[in-house]
Design a protein around this motif. Structure first.
Motif, PDB file in Angstrom:
ATOM      1  N   MET A   1       0.852  -1.186   0.000  1.00 14.19           N
ATOM      2  CA  MET A   1       0.000   0.000   0.000  1.00 14.19           C
ATOM      3  C   MET A   1       0.888   1.236   0.000  1.00 14.19           C
ATOM      4  SD  MET A   1      -3.441  -0.548   2.206  1.00 14.19           S
ATOM      5  CE  MET A   1      -2.840  -0.884   3.809  1.00 14.19           C
ATOM      6  N   SER A   2       0.358   2.255  -0.601  1.00 11.10           N
ATOM      7  CA  SER A   2       1.135   3.475  -0.680  1.00 11.10           C
ATOM      8  C   SER A   2       1.017   4.268   0.621  1.00 11.10           C
ATOM      9  CB  SER A   2       0.665   4.318  -1.870  1.00 11.10           C
ATOM     10  OG  SER A   2      -0.611   4.833  -1.592  1.00 11.10           O
ATOM     11  N   HIS A   3       1.875   5.215   0.760  1.00 10.98           N
ATOM     12  CA  HIS A   3       1.910   6.053   1.963  1.00 10.98           C
ATOM     13  C   HIS A   3       0.598   6.834   2.125  1.00 10.98           C
ATOM     14  CE1 HIS A   3       3.576   8.428   5.172  1.00 10.98           C
ATOM     15  NE2 HIS A   3       3.382   9.552   4.492  1.00 10.98           N
ATOM     16  N   ASN A   4       0.042   7.334   1.018  1.00 14.40           N
ATOM     17  CA  ASN A   4      -1.205   8.105   1.080  1.00 14.40           C
ATOM     18  C   ASN A   4      -2.386   7.235   1.515  1.00 14.40           C
ATOM     19  OD1 ASN A   4      -0.017  10.495   0.310  1.00 14.40           O
ATOM     20  ND2 ASN A   4      -0.423  10.201  -1.866  1.00 14.40           N
ATOM     21  N   THR A   5      -2.431   6.011   1.083  1.00 13.01           N
ATOM     22  CA  THR A   5      -3.518   5.108   1.461  1.00 13.01           C
ATOM     23  C   THR A   5      -3.488   4.838   2.961  1.00 13.01           C
ATOM     24  OG1 THR A   5      -3.364   4.060  -0.708  1.00 13.01           O
ATOM     25  CG2 THR A   5      -4.601   2.900   0.983  1.00 13.01           C
ATOM     26  N   ILE A   6      -2.311   4.620   3.497  1.00 12.83           N
ATOM     27  CA  ILE A   6      -2.174   4.385   4.938  1.00 12.83           C
ATOM     28  C   ILE A   6      -2.582   5.638   5.715  1.00 12.83           C
ATOM     29  CG2 ILE A   6      -0.515   3.914   6.785  1.00 12.83           C
ATOM     30  CD1 ILE A   6       1.017   2.181   4.752  1.00 12.83           C
ATOM     31  N   LEU A   7      -2.176   6.804   5.235  1.00 13.08           N
ATOM     32  CA  LEU A   7      -2.508   8.063   5.893  1.00 13.08           C
ATOM     33  C   LEU A   7      -4.019   8.288   5.902  1.00 13.08           C
ATOM     34  CD1 LEU A   7      -1.366  10.653   7.208  1.00 13.08           C
ATOM     35  CD2 LEU A   7      -1.335  11.659   4.932  1.00 13.08           C
ATOM     36  N   TYR A   8      -4.686   8.080   4.778  1.00 11.78           N
ATOM     37  CA  TYR A   8      -6.140   8.270   4.705  1.00 11.78           C
ATOM     38  C   TYR A   8      -6.878   7.244   5.566  1.00 11.78           C
ATOM     39  CZ  TYR A   8      -5.415  11.579   0.890  1.00 11.78           C
ATOM     40  OH  TYR A   8      -5.024  12.645   0.126  1.00 11.78           O
ATOM     41  N   SER A   9      -6.387   6.018   5.577  1.00 14.96           N
ATOM     42  CA  SER A   9      -7.007   4.989   6.415  1.00 14.96           C
ATOM     43  C   SER A   9      -6.880   5.333   7.897  1.00 14.96           C
ATOM     44  CB  SER A   9      -6.350   3.629   6.155  1.00 14.96           C
ATOM     45  OG  SER A   9      -6.549   3.237   4.814  1.00 14.96           O
ATOM     46  N   ALA A  10      -5.722   5.863   8.297  1.00 17.38           N
ATOM     47  CA  ALA A  10      -5.519   6.273   9.689  1.00 17.38           C
ATOM     48  C   ALA A  10      -6.457   7.425  10.051  1.00 17.38           C
ATOM     49  CB  ALA A  10      -4.073   6.668   9.912  1.00 17.38           C
ATOM     50  N   ARG A  11      -6.625   8.376   9.143  1.00 15.45           N
ATOM     51  CA  ARG A  11      -7.532   9.504   9.399  1.00 15.45           C
ATOM     52  C   ARG A  11      -8.970   9.022   9.566  1.00 15.45           C
ATOM     53  NH1 ARG A  11      -5.590  14.142   5.112  1.00 15.45           N
ATOM     54  NH2 ARG A  11      -3.623  14.644   6.163  1.00 15.45           N
ATOM     55  N   ILE A  12      -9.387   8.131   8.702  1.00 14.98           N
ATOM     56  CA  ILE A  12     -10.751   7.594   8.789  1.00 14.98           C
ATOM     57  C   ILE A  12     -10.923   6.829  10.098  1.00 14.98           C
ATOM     58  CG2 ILE A  12     -12.356   5.919   7.789  1.00 14.98           C
ATOM     59  CD1 ILE A  12     -11.318   6.808   5.022  1.00 14.98           C
ATOM     60  N   GLY A  13      -9.905   6.073  10.474  1.00 11.94           N
ATOM     61  CA  GLY A  13      -9.966   5.333  11.730  1.00 11.94           C
ATOM     62  C   GLY A  13     -10.056   6.250  12.934  1.00 11.94           C
ATOM     63  N   ILE A  14      -9.278   7.328  12.942  1.00  9.60           N
ATOM     64  CA  ILE A  14      -9.305   8.280  14.054  1.00  9.60           C
ATOM     65  C   ILE A  14     -10.662   8.965  14.140  1.00  9.60           C
ATOM     66  CG2 ILE A  14      -8.345  10.479  14.849  1.00  9.60           C
ATOM     67  CD1 ILE A  14      -5.617   9.491  13.810  1.00  9.60           C
ATOM     68  N   VAL A  15     -11.192   9.397  13.014  1.00 11.72           N
ATOM     69  CA  VAL A  15     -12.509  10.053  13.004  1.00 11.72           C
ATOM     70  C   VAL A  15     -13.578   9.079  13.488  1.00 11.72           C
ATOM     71  CG1 VAL A  15     -14.285  11.019  11.485  1.00 11.72           C
ATOM     72  CG2 VAL A  15     -11.913  11.745  11.253  1.00 11.72           C
ATOM     73  N   THR A  16     -13.482   7.822  13.060  1.00 11.15           N
ATOM     74  CA  THR A  16     -14.455   6.815  13.491  1.00 11.15           C
ATOM     75  C   THR A  16     -14.381   6.586  14.998  1.00 11.15           C
ATOM     76  OG1 THR A  16     -14.292   5.735  11.334  1.00 11.15           O
ATOM     77  CG2 THR A  16     -15.239   4.448  13.132  1.00 11.15           C
ATOM     78  N   VAL A  17     -13.173   6.507  15.536  1.00 11.29           N
ATOM     79  CA  VAL A  17     -13.003   6.305  16.978  1.00 11.29           C
ATOM     80  C   VAL A  17     -13.542   7.509  17.754  1.00 11.29           C
ATOM     81  CG1 VAL A  17     -11.274   6.127  18.817  1.00 11.29           C
ATOM     82  CG2 VAL A  17     -11.101   4.682  16.802  1.00 11.29           C
ATOM     83  N   ILE A  18     -13.258   8.718  17.304  1.00 18.64           N
ATOM     84  CA  ILE A  18     -13.749   9.921  17.987  1.00 18.64           C
ATOM     85  C   ILE A  18     -15.270   9.978  17.932  1.00 18.64           C
ATOM     86  CG2 ILE A  18     -13.823  12.441  17.877  1.00 18.64           C
ATOM     87  CD1 ILE A  18     -10.871  12.345  17.028  1.00 18.64           C
TER      88      ILE A  18
END
Length: 92
Positions: A1-18
């Protein structure tokens, strides 16, 4: 996976957790603390009324209004009883 995909997935995960944490905290029932505060306020007003000065005068006015409210409530109950008696006796 590319760096951008990991970054976007982490952002979505953080927003989901919040969002999930906020939803969980918001759905919990709120318990209100209302333990015998009526007597406490009345005692404080009576003490302040005896202190004199502007604060004492205002507190005395507050206690007087509270007493008048209790008397009016008692009179309203008496009027309701009199209306019931009048209607039971055949009055209009």
């Amino acid at each position: 996976m590319s760096h951008n995909t990991i970054l976007y997935s982490a952002r979505i995960g953080i927003v989901t957790v919040i969002f999930s944490a906020g939803y969980l905290c918001g759905s919990m029932p709120q318990h209100y603390a209302n333990a015998q505060l009526e007597g406490l306020g009345g005692d404080m007003l009576k003490k302040a009324a005896g202190s004199g000065g502007t604060l004492g005068s205002i507190a005395e006015l507050g206690t007087t209004i509270t007493d008048m409210e209790k008397n009016v409530s008692g009179l309203q109950k008496n009027i309701d009883v009199l209306k019931k008696v009048k209607s039971a006796l055949g009055g209009n």
